[in-house]
Design a protein around this motif. Structure first.
Motif, PDB file in Angstrom:
ATOM      1  N   VAL A 230       0.852  -1.186   0.000  1.00  0.00           N
ATOM      2  CA  VAL A 230       0.000   0.000   0.000  1.00  0.00           C
ATOM      3  C   VAL A 230       0.891   1.240   0.000  1.00  0.00           C
ATOM      4  CG1 VAL A 230      -1.779   1.305   1.213  1.00  0.00           C
ATOM      5  CG2 VAL A 230      -1.788  -1.202   1.314  1.00  0.00           C
TER       6      VAL A 230
ATOM      7  N   GLU B 207      -9.857   2.215   6.386  1.00  0.00           N
ATOM      8  CA  GLU B 207     -11.008   1.465   5.868  1.00  0.00           C
ATOM      9  C   GLU B 207     -10.819   1.130   4.390  1.00  0.00           C
ATOM     10  OE1 GLU B 207     -11.276   4.239   7.626  1.00  0.00           O
ATOM     11  OE2 GLU B 207     -12.403   3.697   9.448  1.00  0.00           O
ATOM     12  N   ARG B 208     -10.314   2.089   3.625  1.00  0.00           N
ATOM     13  CA  ARG B 208     -10.052   1.822   2.204  1.00  0.00           C
ATOM     14  C   ARG B 208      -8.976   0.759   2.048  1.00  0.00           C
ATOM     15  NH1 ARG B 208      -8.007   6.215  -2.414  1.00  0.00           N
ATOM     16  NH2 ARG B 208      -7.706   4.691  -4.061  1.00  0.00           N
ATOM     17  N   ILE B 209      -7.945   0.852   2.873  1.00  0.00           N
ATOM     18  CA  ILE B 209      -6.875  -0.149   2.822  1.00  0.00           C
ATOM     19  C   ILE B 209      -7.439  -1.532   3.102  1.00  0.00           C
ATOM     20  CG2 ILE B 209      -4.788  -0.966   3.991  1.00  0.00           C
ATOM     21  CD1 ILE B 209      -4.046   2.003   4.405  1.00  0.00           C
TER      22      ILE B 209
ATOM     23  N   ASP C 278      -6.395   6.461   5.636  1.00  0.00           N
ATOM     24  CA  ASP C 278      -7.698   5.888   5.277  1.00  0.00           C
ATOM     25  C   ASP C 278      -7.665   4.373   5.459  1.00  0.00           C
ATOM     26  OD1 ASP C 278     -10.199   5.358   4.296  1.00  0.00           O
ATOM     27  OD2 ASP C 278      -9.885   6.285   2.342  1.00  0.00           O
TER      28      ASP C 278
ATOM     29  N   ASN D  98       0.649   5.686  -1.511  1.00  0.00           N
ATOM     30  CA  ASN D  98      -0.106   6.666  -2.287  1.00  0.00           C
ATOM     31  C   ASN D  98       0.791   7.627  -3.049  1.00  0.00           C
ATOM     32  OD1 ASN D  98       0.785   8.176  -0.060  1.00  0.00           O
ATOM     33  ND2 ASN D  98      -0.973   9.553  -0.162  1.00  0.00           N
TER      34      ASN D  98
ATOM     35  N   VAL E 107      -1.815  -1.578  -3.843  1.00  0.00           N
ATOM     36  CA  VAL E 107      -3.005  -0.769  -3.608  1.00  0.00           C
ATOM     37  C   VAL E 107      -2.581   0.694  -3.490  1.00  0.00           C
ATOM     38  CG1 VAL E 107      -4.876  -0.251  -1.999  1.00  0.00           C
ATOM     39  CG2 VAL E 107      -4.252  -2.625  -2.460  1.00  0.00           C
ATOM     40  N   ASP E 108      -3.221   1.548  -4.262  1.00  0.00           N
ATOM     41  CA  ASP E 108      -2.965   2.988  -4.193  1.00  0.00           C
ATOM     42  C   ASP E 108      -3.916   3.568  -3.151  1.00  0.00           C
ATOM     43  OD1 ASP E 108      -2.331   5.613  -4.590  1.00  0.00           O
ATOM     44  OD2 ASP E 108      -3.113   5.747  -6.632  1.00  0.00           O
ATOM     45  N   ALA E 109      -3.423   3.755  -1.943  1.00  0.00           N
ATOM     46  CA  ALA E 109      -4.256   4.243  -0.838  1.00  0.00           C
ATOM     47  C   ALA E 109      -3.371   4.951   0.175  1.00  0.00           C
ATOM     48  CB  ALA E 109      -5.022   3.093  -0.176  1.00  0.00           C
ATOM     49  N   ASP E 110      -4.022   5.754   1.017  1.00  0.00           N
ATOM     50  CA  ASP E 110      -3.323   6.570   2.004  1.00  0.00           C
ATOM     51  C   ASP E 110      -3.450   5.930   3.383  1.00  0.00           C
ATOM     52  OD1 ASP E 110      -2.800   8.731   3.967  1.00  0.00           O
ATOM     53  OD2 ASP E 110      -2.754  10.016   2.192  1.00  0.00           O
TER      54      ASP E 110
ATOM     55  N   ALA F  15      -9.553  -2.943   0.180  1.00  0.00           N
ATOM     56  CA  ALA F  15      -8.733  -3.402  -0.945  1.00  0.00           C
ATOM     57  C   ALA F  15      -7.934  -4.645  -0.581  1.00  0.00           C
ATOM     58  CB  ALA F  15      -7.795  -2.278  -1.385  1.00  0.00           C
TER      59      ALA F  15
END
Length: 259
Positions: free
Chosen positions: A99, A132-134, A130, A101, A124-127, A137
């Protein structure tokens, strides 16, 4: 070029790559990296110690505890012995989700996404802000009913609010089953690890690079492991986790297990 890529301001992923001897960086990154080194000459040792810590921990978890799933948050630019390479060396069927970003890391994802035939490696492109988004995914690749090692090496120092950082950790680990592990490193100013020089270096960084960074005390760092069982040797300089005779660096490292 991706419009998210800024070449006019230094960025952590690229400066870290520079300190590790990589080539995925720009003149602005090298300039800031050299200036930080002037303030804090051992920063290169910290970067190398952090990377070596990753190798020792992933090897122990894959070999000693049978962990087959790794969620590596804030992976940074590919370099030698990435998490999937270390884990799949022990267990070719290991599954790894990276992960990050940073757009430059995303650009290099194809080079990083080279799994063994038996295993899986995804990006995974995520911050990190966040979780929950991680989790959403990661859950498409990892079986979150089986133990997962969650790695955040040198990442929570970019979450400036300590309560928010704790909340991120709690959210991630709440979604993990018993037997999962949390792996953290974090810079500190504590003099016992030679961290005094970090203060001027971090101030310079925050004025000239992105994202902004903060140090934390041993007590603050340990609080991220609330509710978890710390593996021996507990909270130590990351250079000494699994290598007790090594010279200390001003970067805490620890591993906790979810009961």
């Amino acid at each position: 070029m991706n419009d998210r890529i800024r070449t006019d301001i230094a960025h952590n992923a690229r400066v870290w790559n520079y300190w590790l001897g990589g080539k995925d960086n720009y003149p602005v990154d090298r300039g800031v990296g050299d200036q930080v080194t002037a303030f804090y000459p051992s920063i290169g040792e910290v970067a190398r110690a952090d990377r070596a810590f990753l190798g020792r921990v992933v090897t122990r978890l894959a070999d000693g505890t049978g962990i087959r799933q790794f969620l590596d948050i804030g992976t940074g630019l590919p370099t030698a012995d990435n998490t999937h390479e270390v884990a799949q060396r022990v267990s070719p069927d290991a599954r790894i989700v990276y992960v990050d970003n940073d757009p430059i890391v995303l650009t290099h994802a194809r080079a990083l996404l080279t799994s063994s035939p038996e295993g899986v490696t995804e990006y995974v492109d995520a911050d990190a802000h966040d979780p929950e988004r991680i989790l959403a995914a990661a859950g498409e690749v990892l079986d979150l009913e089986r133990p997962v090692a969650v790695l955040m090496l040198g990442i929570l120092n970019f979450v400036l609010d300590t309560d928010e950082a704790r909340s991120i950790v709690r959210t991630l680990m709440a979604a993990m089953p018993s037997g999962s592990h949390l792996v953290l490193t974090h810079p500190t100013l504590e003099p016992e690890l030679g961290g005094e020089g970090n203060k001027a270096a971090m101030a310079f960084w925050n004025e000239n690079a992105t994202p902004p960074i903060t140090a934390r005390t041993r007590e603050e760092f340990t609080s991220f492991f609330d509710g978890l069982e710390l593996l021996e040797p507990g909270v130590v300089s990351c250079s000494r986790w699994g290598a007790p005779e090594a010279a200390a660096v001003a970067q805490f490292g620890a591993v906790g297990r979810k009961p």
